[in-house]
Motif scaffolding. Structure first.
Motif, PDB file in Angstrom:
ATOM      1  N   ALA A 150      -4.962   2.150  -8.743  1.00 24.34           N
ATOM      2  CA  ALA A 150      -3.616   2.536  -8.323  1.00 24.34           C
ATOM      3  C   ALA A 150      -3.112   3.789  -9.014  1.00 24.34           C
ATOM      4  O   ALA A 150      -2.236   4.483  -8.479  1.00 24.34           O
ATOM      5  N   ALA A 159       0.860  -1.183   0.000  1.00 27.80           N
ATOM      6  CA  ALA A 159       0.000   0.000   0.000  1.00 27.80           C
ATOM      7  C   ALA A 159       0.894   1.228   0.000  1.00 27.80           C
ATOM      8  O   ALA A 159       2.122   1.134   0.057  1.00 27.80           O
ATOM      9  N   ARG A 180      -2.212   5.636  -5.929  1.00 29.89           N
ATOM     10  CA  ARG A 180      -0.844   5.442  -5.428  1.00 29.89           C
ATOM     11  C   ARG A 180       0.167   6.096  -6.353  1.00 29.89           C
ATOM     12  O   ARG A 180       1.311   6.340  -5.958  1.00 29.89           O
TER      13      ARG A 180
END
Length: 582
Positions: A416, A336, A497
């Motif tokens: 992501a 993560a 991310r």
């Protein structure tokens, strides 16, 4: 054309067999009832009306029976008409809805490279008028099927009544089919051309709407109107050609049954004088011919619309059969937090053009900000598209946290990564709707957090209805900088991310841009950042700079180091700075 058209109809029937059966059965019963009604009318004339004239009276019981029979047939015909139209209507609209959804889903699955080869107006035409055209013959199709059943029934009944009169029908019905076939052959090129011109007019109109600001500011309204008028005139001429042929065909279709009726009356009178048929039979046959004209035209409607249907169907199928899909894997991203992005010897060229990237290699470390700097046309936007897999490289690999992008599942990749493009797109929705995009996991608190990170919280809170404020089509009520910050908040709301900014803050002032990038580097954003940068202040905020020149990575390093070691980089950044100061 007839064969291609019948294949389209066959595909439609296989898709909606139940609704077609309802419409066809209703229409077939309707056709048989027309034949039955003809013989009832003949019976009434021969056995009630003629004797009544001879006797000077008619029995009330007989009259009541006849009225009841005629009303009963009329009621059944109403019911069958309802069934026919219900089946045909539902079938047509369900098929159009099904294929509009299919075309739209295909658009969403095809990569940007495919969309770049097709105009927006053409794509709109595929999903609207082409789908509609493909299934136009469905409305009269059950009626045409019932008409064919009626014609066979009529021929059998004619032979049972009198073989001489039956020969008239045998001669008439092939003539009707031959006329329809000749009509279809001549109508086909006209309908295809008209359908293509519909798409062209849509394409030119959409381009004009998109370029309205340029047209107005450059004073080109008259020229643009003339350009649009050329295609509209061509479409008008194509539709007039269709109408002229249809105007010739329709009277001929009406005339043939009338000629058949006259022939039946002339020959039928002779047969009546010979005693071969009765008055009832002559009236029944004559009445049958008079009511055939309208149902038989249903066949003409289907045949006449087949060219347009085939043209629309083939354009729709061209979209559904389009190639170029990006295949996804099943891998997920481990861990993560901020993700690492790695380009390794990546090369890419756009279809029909030269190579725009050559052996590009660099890394965006997890949690870091990397700036892409290069002159216009150096490949920065292409790298941004490759980073979120809008396209795949010709050679080399792009990976996130060590996983190659083609190996990732589509949902994992979308969760992501996020791209904020050069030109922001704002939906005709509220502030909340534009940020959340109906994602169930994004509540108002998360929307406000994303707006705060994008430095959009202040202007959003000052709107009349705050998050419920409608911003208009393409965000017309917002400034350019507000639209950019709103689209940035949309990307941040998903908590990516890896965040890719393709010159996404060019419309905001340097102070706001610095605040945005500062917030993105904080712990609340939690993303690695690849930013296409022009401003010196923005570049200086990056942990590392990748300097591009003509599709190649010339150097990487800090802004300070590149300013000292790369004259081309120094000249470029200085030129940007001077341009801003002017």
């Amino acid at each position: 054309m007839l064969g291609r058209g019948l294949r389209v109809l066959g595909q439609a029937i296989r898709t909606e067999p139940r609704l077609f059966t309802i419409g066809a059965v209703g229409s077939s019963i309707f056709g048989l009832l027309i034949i039955a009604n003809s013989y009832v009318v003949g019976f009434v004339i021969g056995h009630v009306v003629v004797p009544a004239f001879a006797a000077g009276r008619v029995g009330a019981g007989e009259l009541a029976t006849i009225v009841a029979i005629l009303l009963g047939i009329a009621g059944l015909r109403v019911a069958t008409i309802f069934g026919r139209r219900l089946g045909a209507g539902y079938m047509q609209f369900r098929l159009q809805a099904r294929y509009r959804r299919a075309v739209t889903r295909r658009y969403l699955s095809l990569p940007p490279a495919w969309h770049q080869r097709h105009s927006t107006g053409s794509l709109l035409s595929n999903a609207t008028s082409d789908v509609e055209a493909a299934f136009v013959p469905i409305a009269p199709l059950p009626f045409a099927v019932g008409t064919i059943v009626m014609i066979f029934g009529a021929v059998i009944s004619l032979f049972v009544t009198d073989w001489v009169l039956a020969l008239i029908g045998v001669a008439l019905f092939p003539s009707l089919f031959a006329l329809n076939l000749a009509y279809s052959r001549r109508m086909s090129p006209r309908q295809i051309h008209a359908q293509r011109m519909r798409a062209k007019v849509s394409s030119v109109a959409h381009e004009s709407f998109d370029g309205a600001l340029v047209v107005k500011t450059m004073g080109r309204e008259a020229d643009e109107s003339r350009r649009f008028g050329v295609f509209v005139a061509e479409l008008r001429d194509a539709l007039i050609a269709v109408g002229r042929l249809r105007g010739l065909f329709d009277p001929l279709m009406d005339t043939l049954p009338s000629i058949g009726t006259l022939a039946v009356l002339l020959i039928g009178t002779w047969r009546l004088q010979q005693g071969a048929i009765s008055v009832s039979e002559l009236v029944s046959v004559a009445f049958l011919f008079t009511v055939l004209a309208f149902p038989v035209r249903a066949i003409g409607w289907v045949v006449g619309e087949l060219p347009r249907s085939v043209a629309g169907w083939e354009r729709v199928q061209a979209v559904l059969a389009a190639e170029g899909d990006l295949a996804y894997g099943q891998a997920g991203l481990p861990g993560a937090g901020p993700a690492e992005l790695a380009f390794e010897q990546v090369s890419y060229h756009y279809e029909g053009g030269p190579e725009v990237l050559h052996d590009v290699s660099f890394t965006v470390p997890a949690g870091k900000t990397v700036a892409l700097v290069g002159a216009t046309g150096s490949g920065k936007s292409t790298i941004a598209a490759l980073a979120v897999r809008l396209v795949d490289p010709d050679t080399g690999t792009v990976a996130v946290d060590g996983v190659k992008l083609p190996d990732l599942a589509a949902a994992d990749l979308a969760a992501a990564t996020a791209l904020v493009p050069q030109v922001p797109f704002v939906f005709d929705d509220t502030i909340r709707g534009n940020v959340a995009l109906d994602r169930p996991d994004i509540d108002d608190e998360r929307v406000w957090t994303a707006l705060r990170l994008a430095q959009a919280q202040t202007f959003a809170a000052g709107l009349p209805a705050k998050l419920d404020t409608a911003v208009g089509e393409r965000g017309t009520s917002l400034s350019g900088g507000q639209r950019q910050r709103l689209t940035l908040a949309r990307a941040l709301a998903g908590k990516p991310r890896l965040l890719v900014l393709d010159d996404a803050t060019s419309a905001v002032d340097p102070r706001v841009e610095a605040a945005v990038l500062g917030a993105l580097r904080g712990p609340d954003a939690g993303a690695s950042i690849l930013v296409v940068a022009y401003r010196r202040a923005t570049i200086a905020l990056a942990d590392e700079v990748v300097y591009l020149h003509r599709g190649r990575v010339v150097a990487t390093g800090t802004h300070t180091a590149l300013m000292a070691s790369q004259p081309g980089y120094r000249d470029l950044v200085t030129a940007y700075e001077k341009a801003e100061q002017q």
